[in-house]
Design a protein around this motif. Structure first.
Motif, PDB file in Angstrom:
ATOM      1  N   GLN A 118      49.933  36.631 -20.653  1.00  0.00           N
ATOM      2  CA  GLN A 118      50.156  37.242 -19.341  1.00  0.00           C
ATOM      3  C   GLN A 118      49.755  38.715 -19.345  1.00  0.00           C
ATOM      4  N   GLN A 119      50.202  39.462 -20.352  1.00  0.00           N
ATOM      5  CA  GLN A 119      49.974  40.902 -20.387  1.00  0.00           C
ATOM      6  C   GLN A 119      48.549  41.261 -20.816  1.00  0.00           C
ATOM      7  N   GLN A 120      48.002  40.543 -21.764  1.00  0.00           N
ATOM      8  CA  GLN A 120      46.719  40.929 -22.336  1.00  0.00           C
ATOM      9  C   GLN A 120      45.513  40.336 -21.624  1.00  0.00           C
ATOM     10  N   LEU A 121      45.723  39.251 -20.861  1.00  0.00           N
ATOM     11  CA  LEU A 121      44.573  38.604 -20.227  1.00  0.00           C
ATOM     12  C   LEU A 121      44.747  38.364 -18.732  1.00  0.00           C
ATOM     13  N   ILE A 122      45.826  37.703 -18.353  1.00  0.00           N
ATOM     14  CA  ILE A 122      45.967  37.338 -16.944  1.00  0.00           C
ATOM     15  C   ILE A 122      46.015  38.566 -16.042  1.00  0.00           C
ATOM     16  N   LEU A 123      46.878  39.540 -16.378  1.00  0.00           N
ATOM     17  CA  LEU A 123      46.999  40.730 -15.528  1.00  0.00           C
ATOM     18  C   LEU A 123      45.713  41.558 -15.503  1.00  0.00           C
ATOM     19  N   PRO A 124      45.066  41.831 -16.647  1.00  0.00           N
ATOM     20  CA  PRO A 124      43.803  42.587 -16.594  1.00  0.00           C
ATOM     21  C   PRO A 124      42.702  41.867 -15.819  1.00  0.00           C
TER      22      PRO A 124
END
Length: 393
Positions: free
Chosen positions: A149-155
């Motif tokens: 979630q933090q490292q891929l989805i949000l960016p």
């Protein structure tokens, strides 16, 4: 290495004199041995020099051939190659700077970082598949989901959110000014563009056709369209003007409805406009609806607020790092595909029997991101990209 040279025709007569620059591989634009001839630049001399080169076995470059060879020889990735065309086509300084960021590889670096993070997370899932006899704690999956979630989805989502702005930086936008006759639409067009382009008169119905002028707002190229005043008329020409005004408004990327602060009859809009503007507030300061932005085209009051609002309507957003702005539909589609695969894989992450599906979906996501940079079988992408280039470059 630069050398002062003379170039001769087949009879031994001098065609021109100039610089011959030799770039030994891989220190050239294409990564190949390259010689560049710099003559005096006149069309007659250049044509004669080219004809001599063709007679000696040279041929004209295909559209985008130099940049395509640079990609094939590893001098740049596909995103950088597309940035070359963007640099040439940029219509504003902001668009030019954005193209330069991509040409220098900043956008590609972000994609590579996303791919590296994805590789690391996929490795965890693959390891779980390699040791099926081991019991996997639930906390492992929760941690993996949070990392994803933090490292891929949000960016990736942040990059997708920037796409409307990025595409309009290069494609531009059309904005229609609509409203009743004599509310100051032509004065507003002149004020925004900084040019005395439209005829301004106190006589209602002066503007009969659509008048367009180009300007920029927050670095976004905008084609501003001044339209005929919207009213019922017996005049056949004015009726056609109103029809064209309505058609322009329907096709525009954004519409500005202009009302006259001194005339309440002009305050009602029959369209769903993006911006409601109350003009002539230098003559009347209050008493009108609160959803209107207040301006005076005559004095310039409120014009900066209008420009800020218009930029927001056209997709302008605050980004900590503008090198992450998505400017190409191909990039947007690849990012959207990657995000879909990641989220699909997330749906099976907590089911041990379906971890293979998770790993497969995340590998597809990696391939989608790789396609942006030209990793994998991308011959069809190369053909499509370089067909849009100008001859040679």
């Amino acid at each position: 290495m630069a050398t002062l040279s003379s170039w001769f025709d087949s009879e031994g007569d001098t065609l021109d004199q100039g610089l011959s620059l030799y770039f030994p591989a891989p220190h050239s634009y294409t990564g190949e041995h390259t010689v560049e001839l710099q003559g005096h630049g006149g069309p007659v001399l250049l044509r004669a020099l080219l004809e001599r080169l063709f007679a000696l076995g040279c041929r004209p470059a295909e559209p985008g051939e130099f940049t395509r060879r640079a990609v094939e020889n590893g001098k740049m990735d596909l995103a950088q190659a597309e940035a070359v065309a963007a640099c040439i086509d940029a219509a504003t300084v902001r668009a030019g700077k954005q193209a330069q960021r991509q040409l220098q590889g900043a956008f590609g670096e972000h994609i590579e970082q996303l791919m590296q993070r994805l590789t690391s997370l996929v490795a965890h899932v693959e390891a779980s598949l390699d040791f099926p006899e081991e019991e996997i704690p639930a906390l492992f999956f929760e941690h993996l989901a949070e990392e994803m979630q933090q490292q891929l989805i949000l960016p990736i989502q942040a990059m997708l959110d920037s796409a409307p702005l990025g595409e309009r930086l290069f494609d531009g936008a059309t904005v229609a000014i609509i409203g009743a006759p004599n509310v100051g639409k032509s004065s507003l067009l002149n004020a925004l563009s900084g040019r005395d382009r439209a005829i301004v008169s106190n006589i209602p119905g002066t503007t009969r056709d659509v008048l367009e002028v180009d300007f920029e707002v927050h670095g976004i190229p905008v084609r501003l369209a001044d339209t005929a005043g919207l009213r019922v008329s017996e005049d056949v020409i004015e009726q056609e003007g109103v029809r064209r005004a309505e058609q322009t408004a329907a096709q525009a990327d954004a519409t500005i409805f202009v009302a006259d602060a001194t005339n309440p009859d002009t305050w009602i809009c029959r369209f769903d406009a993006d911006i409601y503007l109350m003009n002539k507030v230098d003559l009347q300061h209050d008493g009108f609806p609160g959803h209107f932005i207040t301006v005076s085209a005559a004095s310039g009051e409120g014009l900066q607020d209008l420009k800020d609002c218009l930029a927001s309507c056209l997709g302008d957003i605050e980004m900590a790092d503008e090198s992450m702005i998505v400017t190409r539909e191909r990039h947007r589609q690849s990012l959207a595909d990657a995000l879909l695969c990641i989220e699909t894989g997330m749906s099976t992450l907590h089911v041990e029997e379906q971890l293979e599906i998770t790993a497969m979906q995340w590998r597809h996501a990696w391939s989608a991101l790789g396609g942006i940079l030209g990793i994998g079988d991308v011959e069809y992408i190369l053909d499509r990209i370089f067909s849009e280039f100008c001859i040679g470059k």
